[in-house]
Design a protein around this motif. Structure first.
Motif, short mmCIF file in Angstrom:
data_model
loop_
_atom_site.label_atom_id
_atom_site.label_comp_id
_atom_site.label_asym_id
_atom_site.label_seq_id
_atom_site.Cartn_x
_atom_site.Cartn_y
_atom_site.Cartn_z
N GLY A 55 1.46 -2.38 17.55
CA GLY A 55 1.56 -3.26 16.43
C GLY A 55 1.18 -3.38 15.30
O GLY A 55 1.36 -5.11 14.67
N LYS A 56 0.19 -2.88 15.22
CA LYS A 56 -0.62 -2.99 13.97
C LYS A 56 -0.68 -1.51 13.15
O LYS A 56 -0.14 -0.53 13.11
N LEU A 57 -0.63 -2.00 11.39
CA LEU A 57 -1.10 -0.54 11.07
C LEU A 57 -2.15 0.22 10.87
O LEU A 57 -3.65 -0.25 10.93
N ILE A 58 -2.49 1.46 11.42
CA ILE A 58 -3.39 2.53 10.82
C ILE A 58 -3.71 3.47 10.44
O ILE A 58 -4.64 3.99 10.01
N GLY A 59 -2.65 3.72 9.62
CA GLY A 59 -2.58 5.13 8.87
C GLY A 59 -1.55 5.21 7.68
O GLY A 59 -0.55 3.99 7.75
N LEU A 60 -1.38 5.42 6.68
CA LEU A 60 -0.48 5.62 5.41
C LEU A 60 -0.22 7.32 5.10
O LEU A 60 -1.39 8.48 5.39
N VAL A 61 0.99 7.82 5.34
CA VAL A 61 1.69 9.50 5.31
C VAL A 61 0.26 10.19 4.08
O VAL A 61 1.08 9.01 3.07
N SER A 62 -0.13 11.22 4.87
CA SER A 62 -0.85 11.71 3.88
C SER A 62 -0.47 12.97 3.30
O SER A 62 -0.58 13.31 2.42
N TRP A 63 -1.13 14.15 3.91
CA TRP A 63 -1.15 15.16 4.04
C TRP A 63 -0.65 15.94 5.31
O TRP A 63 -0.94 15.74 6.38
N LEU A 98 0.66 -1.30 0.05
CA LEU A 98 -0.41 -0.20 -0.20
C LEU A 98 0.88 1.71 0.13
O LEU A 98 2.12 1.08 1.04
N THR A 99 0.84 2.00 -0.63
CA THR A 99 0.98 3.51 -0.57
C THR A 99 -0.06 4.49 -0.66
O THR A 99 -1.16 4.46 -0.53
N ALA A 100 0.47 5.92 -1.07
CA ALA A 100 -0.69 7.30 -0.99
C ALA A 100 -0.68 7.33 -2.40
O ALA A 100 -0.10 7.04 -3.32
#
Length: 276
Positions: free
Chosen positions: A241-249, A79-81
């Motif tokens: 220990g879990k993914l909650i977000g992707l860097v966005s803005w 996953l990415t932005a």
């Protein structure tokens, strides 16, 4: 001024496959302390799910051609932005980028460590809205699978990892000062998950974007300091220990009153299921 997080700044089948590869996680303790603006060096061996997006053709050989971050959510899925795949960032339409790769297992971009894997397919979220920044994610399919140990679990809707006050960490190779000093080695910054109200007040709707709680997560420090910055887009925000977000803005890097905004992973899961 709107902050571009990068240095400058056949959909259903692929999204469905990615959804199957994106496991929801039950609550678990943070795997390790997070040792980006205000960040510290970290070992990629402790966070193998963090990857760099690379195109030497578009961004040159310095720092392995890195221009955005990503996170491994399935052996062949990153996953990415969504905005990382835009013409605004790449300088040309995505179809004209012939050497798009994911670099895994490399903390120092000046080395040849780890693996550079070609991206065989890219699908941008069909619900992505560039005017508000809502739904800012894309799925990359890798030409070769990574080990299962590289995959991070995703936090589903209602997970305690999204609770305001939760300690989290954001990872990347981006600007470490807010003044164009890009990292050669992987960094992480400790941040705090903030209440939606705080981000709604910071970003009520303007040229920067609009904070939407259903599809975004707010994290940082109200007083400023630790934050994602240019070059970190698409990188992971991890809590418990879990993914909650992707860097966005966001507005600037580490500014008081302007926390970072991240694509909410539970919303990513919802969209993937919808197009499965």
């Amino acid at each position: 001024m709107r902050r571009p997080i990068v240095r400058t700044l056949a959909r259903a089948a692929a999204l469905g496959a990615a959804a199957a590869a994106l496991p929801l996680a039950s609550p678990a303790p943070v795997a390790a302390d997070s040792v980006v603006v205000g960040g510290k060096l970290v070992r990629v061996a402790d966070s193998p799910w963090v990857v760099a997006l690379s195109s030497r053709d578009r961004f040159g050989g310095t720092r392995s051609g890195q221009f955005c971050g990503g996170v491994v959510v399935g052996r062949s899925t990153v996953l990415t932005a969504a905005h990382c795949m835009s013409k605004e960032v790449l300088g040309v339409p995505l179809r004209r980028v012939s050497d798009l790769k994911v670099i895994a297992g490399r903390e120092d971009l000046a080395t040849n460590a780890g693996n550079e894997i070609s991206v065989s397919n890219v699908k941008t979220n069909p619900e992505y809205d560039a005017s508000t920044n809502s739904g800012d994610f894309a799925t990359l399919t890798l030409a070769e699978p990574l080990p299962e140990s590289y995959v991070i679990r995703a936090a589903g809707a209602g997970d305690a990892a999204y609770k305001p006050g939760t300690s989290a960490a954001v990872y990347g190779w981006g600007d470490t000062t807010g003044r164009g000093n890009y990292a050669q080695s992987l960094h992480a910054a400790d941040v705090t998950v903030l209440a939606d109200k705080e981000c709604q007040e910071a970003y009520p709707g303007s040229a920067d974007g609009t904070y939407t709680p259903a599809s975004m997560v707010c994290a940082g420090e109200i007083q400023g300091g630790r934050d994602a910055c240019q070059g970190d887009s698409g990188g992971p925000l991890v809590a418990r220990g879990k993914l909650i977000g992707l860097v966005s803005w966001g507005d600037g890097c580490g500014r008081a009153g302007s926390p970072g905004v991240y694509t909410r992973i539970s919303e990513v899961v919802r969209v993937m299921k919808r197009y499965a």
